[in-house]
Design a protein around this motif. Structure first.
Motif, mmCIF file in Angstrom:
data_model
loop_
_atom_site.group_PDB
_atom_site.id
_atom_site.type_symbol
_atom_site.label_atom_id
_atom_site.label_comp_id
_atom_site.label_asym_id
_atom_site.label_seq_id
_atom_site.Cartn_x
_atom_site.Cartn_y
_atom_site.Cartn_z
ATOM 1 N N CYS B 255 19.536 -31.048 21.989
ATOM 2 C CA CYS B 255 20.289 -32.201 21.554
ATOM 3 C C CYS B 255 21.407 -32.667 22.422
ATOM 4 O O CYS B 255 21.423 -33.911 22.727
ATOM 5 N N TYR B 256 22.358 -31.741 22.572
ATOM 6 C CA TYR B 256 23.533 -31.941 23.541
ATOM 7 C C TYR B 256 22.936 -32.578 24.794
ATOM 8 O O TYR B 256 23.696 -33.378 25.378
ATOM 9 N N ASN B 257 21.905 -31.956 25.533
ATOM 10 C CA ASN B 257 21.550 -32.322 26.560
ATOM 11 C C ASN B 257 21.134 -33.725 26.449
ATOM 12 O O ASN B 257 21.319 -34.359 27.599
ATOM 13 N N ILE B 258 20.323 -34.028 25.554
ATOM 14 C CA ILE B 258 19.661 -35.481 25.508
ATOM 15 C C ILE B 258 20.800 -36.312 25.343
ATOM 16 O O ILE B 258 20.901 -37.551 26.111
ATOM 17 N N VAL B 259 21.544 -36.106 24.366
ATOM 18 C CA VAL B 259 22.784 -36.975 23.820
ATOM 19 C C VAL B 259 23.693 -37.510 25.169
ATOM 20 O O VAL B 259 23.786 -38.636 25.217
ATOM 21 N N LYS B 263 20.825 -34.800 33.119
ATOM 22 C CA LYS B 263 19.519 -34.706 33.494
ATOM 23 C C LYS B 263 19.147 -33.622 34.381
ATOM 24 O O LYS B 263 18.304 -33.450 35.195
ATOM 25 N N ASP B 264 19.778 -32.241 34.035
ATOM 26 C CA ASP B 264 19.457 -31.037 34.795
ATOM 27 C C ASP B 264 18.456 -30.531 34.237
ATOM 28 O O ASP B 264 17.861 -29.590 34.795
ATOM 29 N N LEU B 265 17.772 -30.630 33.093
ATOM 30 C CA LEU B 265 16.691 -30.037 32.509
ATOM 31 C C LEU B 265 15.590 -30.999 32.492
ATOM 32 O O LEU B 265 15.594 -32.216 32.312
ATOM 33 N N LEU B 266 14.320 -30.348 32.824
ATOM 34 C CA LEU B 266 12.916 -31.257 32.953
ATOM 35 C C LEU B 266 12.139 -30.628 31.896
ATOM 36 O O LEU B 266 11.714 -29.605 31.440
ATOM 37 N N PHE B 267 12.029 -31.527 30.780
ATOM 38 C CA PHE B 267 11.310 -31.494 29.557
ATOM 39 C C PHE B 267 9.816 -31.629 29.918
ATOM 40 O O PHE B 267 9.291 -32.551 30.549
ATOM 41 N N VAL B 268 9.041 -30.556 29.598
ATOM 42 C CA VAL B 268 7.439 -30.600 29.620
ATOM 43 C C VAL B 268 7.026 -30.570 28.430
ATOM 44 O O VAL B 268 7.088 -29.571 27.631
ATOM 45 N N ASP B 269 6.070 -31.549 27.839
ATOM 46 C CA ASP B 269 5.525 -31.756 26.680
ATOM 47 C C ASP B 269 3.917 -30.866 26.917
ATOM 48 O O ASP B 269 3.452 -31.588 27.754
ATOM 49 N N VAL B 270 3.739 -29.886 26.144
ATOM 50 C CA VAL B 270 2.545 -29.040 26.338
ATOM 51 C C VAL B 270 1.449 -29.533 25.220
ATOM 52 O O VAL B 270 0.387 -28.908 25.236
ATOM 53 N N ARG B 271 1.685 -30.598 24.307
ATOM 54 C CA ARG B 271 0.833 -30.881 23.519
ATOM 55 C C ARG B 271 -0.164 -31.940 24.092
ATOM 56 O O ARG B 271 -0.091 -32.067 25.222
#
Lengths: 183, 404
Positions: B255-259, B263-271
């Protein structure tokens, strides 16, 4: 040649027996999941052709565990005796742990070490205990930790994607003086 | 280019370039080996020259030994190999037609091209017949289709069908080849016709035979079930990674990262795609779990080595993909602990239990409120904007008016 044979002996402990692709494919085809409905049927049978394995630590095992389960803390999994137990036993082996992901990962680990005929119970131990042993709960028959709990669309208030596409209008901040009536 | 393209040693775009070079080399060797002569080729059917048989056996055992040892060393992944699908009836009928064509024409398709290039007229006729046949087959394809596509048996391996292990099959194949070489050698030595055709020199075969026999014997002592590919993390190391929970990132960190729009993290949705379209974290990429088996995604994760966070509805699916990638040798792959379920529980759920009388609790609650508005509205009004808005000029005046 000598080097080849030597590496053969050296890597027997470290190397895998099943390719990564086959393991993930088998996990995703859901053939390794033992859902509660099937598990309850299995418990009701008189012949016990399966082995139950508790992967939690011995303290938790001592307080409460499923009937007939063996304890094998999952940190000790790759010890020689434990692996050979899994490999030599041809019966169906069912594992459970304190989280679903832990039992799934252990299942993957065992599959890639060459163990066959192994399944895991979804859900953590409390859910298994409460919905299988305490009470036969049909709404939990196909439970998985990975099912969505929230209705994201409703929670977000309508279509989320539309909002992203529409240009964001800068909100005007008005501070209305709340002056009502005097004394 | 066999294992080199999937291992990303050679770029896939250069495929045709290497095909051209290999093709030229192949044609040259065929010609040099005397395969442009139909007398030599058809000799195998009349029993005076067995060079075709020898070449096919040599090719077979070279490829088989090479594959066996490359797989053992972890250079070749059998999942990436193309295996010709087996349609049993079309294979049988095609084989018979090919055999008769071979005897009548004195060429097989590849050798007819080499012969045509060095200017043999019969080879040109052969090629003409070949293309005529292809066109006829194309025109009348509906007639042939049940034969062509019928009785599909999958992609079986011979050793699986025979119920043998790989290394024993390799051993017997090499033994069979050596026996065939010996027998045909005896026949050739006794054949008058062979002596008349003086273009064949006797080759010294002792060293290659010795070498291949040693390889066959070594194969018997190797553990063929061993699978470990180049760059794979070994089992004990993977187990320690599994036990220590360094891979887990908790919801507050995310949440901290999003808010704060770091942008140092790449979110990958595996659904699955549908679930992704319903809702996803800002700036997330959708890679459904079943497509991770696809090769290009593997390269993206392992080679680019970007900090990646996998998430699904719960932890399990993301963790499974993590295991796969960790075994492939990817580092810097993390998992959102508890998945979206826990994130929504924390952000949107009832968090009245937080003790707001303490400063820590108050901050925590405010933090989750910020996260909630951010996720709902896509963007958060920044604190600075709020501060810089000047108060309306008539504020004081109105306030005065209201007084008594």
């Amino acid at each position: 040649m000598g080097a080849l044979i030597f590496s053969n002996i050296n890597h027997r402990i470290k190397a895998y027996k099943k390719s990564n692709y086959d393991v993930l494919f088998e996990m995703q085809s859901n053939s390794t999941v033992m859902d509660y409905a099937a598990f309850i049927n299995l418990l009701a049978q008189e012949e016990k052709n399966y082995k139950l394995i508790d992967l939690r630590n011995s303290m938790l095992y001592d307080t409460l565990h499923l009937e007939g389960a063996l304890n094998m803390p999952f940190e000790m999994l790759l010890e020689k005796e434990n692996l050979s137990f899994f490999k030599k036993n041809k019966d169906l082996k069912i594992i459970y742990a304190d989280t679903e992901s832990k039992s799934a990962l252990v299942c993957m680990m065992l599959l890639s070490s060459g163990v066959e005929n192994i399944k895991y119970l979804p859900g953590n131990f409390d859910i298994i205990y409460n919905n299988v042993v305490v009470k036969d709960n049909p709404s939990f028959y196909t439970y998985s930790d990975d099912k969505a709990k929230w209705d994201y669309k409703r929670q977000m208030g309508g279509n989320n994607t539309e909002k992203e596409n529409s240009p964001s209008i800068p909100q005007q901040i008005e501070i209305k003086p709340t002056v009502k009536g005097g004394c | 280019m066999g294992p080199l393209i999937p291992q990303n040693i050679i770029n896939g775009d250069l495929n045709f370039f290497f095909a051209l070079i290999i093709g030229i080399a192949f044609g040259f060797i065929l010609e040099q080996a005397g395969f442009s002569s139909s007398r030599k080729l058809a000799g195998v059917f009349y029993g005076y020259d067995f060079v075709v048989l020898k070449v096919f056996f040599t090719a077979g055992i070279t490829a088989a030994t090479g594959l066996f040892f490359l797989k053992y060393m972890g250079w070749v992944n059998f999942n990436f190999l193309y295996i010709n699908p087996l349609y049993i009836w079309s294979a049988l009928v095609g084989g018979v037609i090919m055999g008769f064509g071979f005897i009548l024409g004195g060429f097989c398709p590849g050798t007819s091209l080499t012969a045509a290039v060095i200017g043999k007229i019969d080879a040109w006729f052969f090629i003409f017949g070949m293309f005529a046949g292809i066109i006829l087959f194309g025109i009348f394809y509906p007639l042939f289709q049940p034969l062509h596509m019928g009785n599909f048996l999958g992609n079986p391996f011979i050793y699986d069908t025979l119920g043998m292990s790989q290394k024993w099959f390799l051993f017997f194949l090499i033994m069979m080849a050596v026996m065939a070489f010996a027998v045909t050698q005896i026949i050739e030595d006794n054949s008058k016709r062979f002596k008349e055709l003086l273009y064949t020199q006797k080759l010294k075969t002792t060293y290659p035979l010795f070498f291949i026999l040693i390889l066959a014997l070594t194969a018997l002592f190797l553990d063929e079930n061993r699978i470990s590919y180049l760059g794979e993390t070994d089992r004990s190391k993977l187990m320690t990674q599994l036990i220590n929970k360094n891979r887990y990132l908790d919801t507050e960190k995310i949440c901290y990262n999003i808010v704060n729009e770091q942008k140092d993290l790449l979110f990958v949705d595996v659904r699955t795609e549908n679930e992704f379209n319903d809702f996803h974290l800002p700036n997330a990429v959708n890679i459904p779990a079943y497509t991770v088996l696809n090769n290009s995604t593997h390269n993206n994760f392992v080679e680019k080595n970007k900090k990646t966070v996998l998430y699904s509805s719960g932890t399990t699916k993301a963790d499974m993909v993590w295991f796969f990638l960790a075994r492939e040798g990817a580092e810097n792959v993390f998992v959102l602990e508890g998945g979206l379920n826990k994130l929504f529980d924390d952000v949107f759920g009832n968090n009245n239990f937080i003790d707001t009388t303490k400063m820590d609790g108050l901050y925590e609650k405010r933090f989750f409120e910020r996260a909630r508005t951010y996720l709902k509205e896509g963007k958060l009004k920044k604190d600075e904007d709020v501060k810089t808005v000047p108060p309306p000029s008539d504020f004081d005046v109105k306030a005065v008016k209201g007084g008594c």
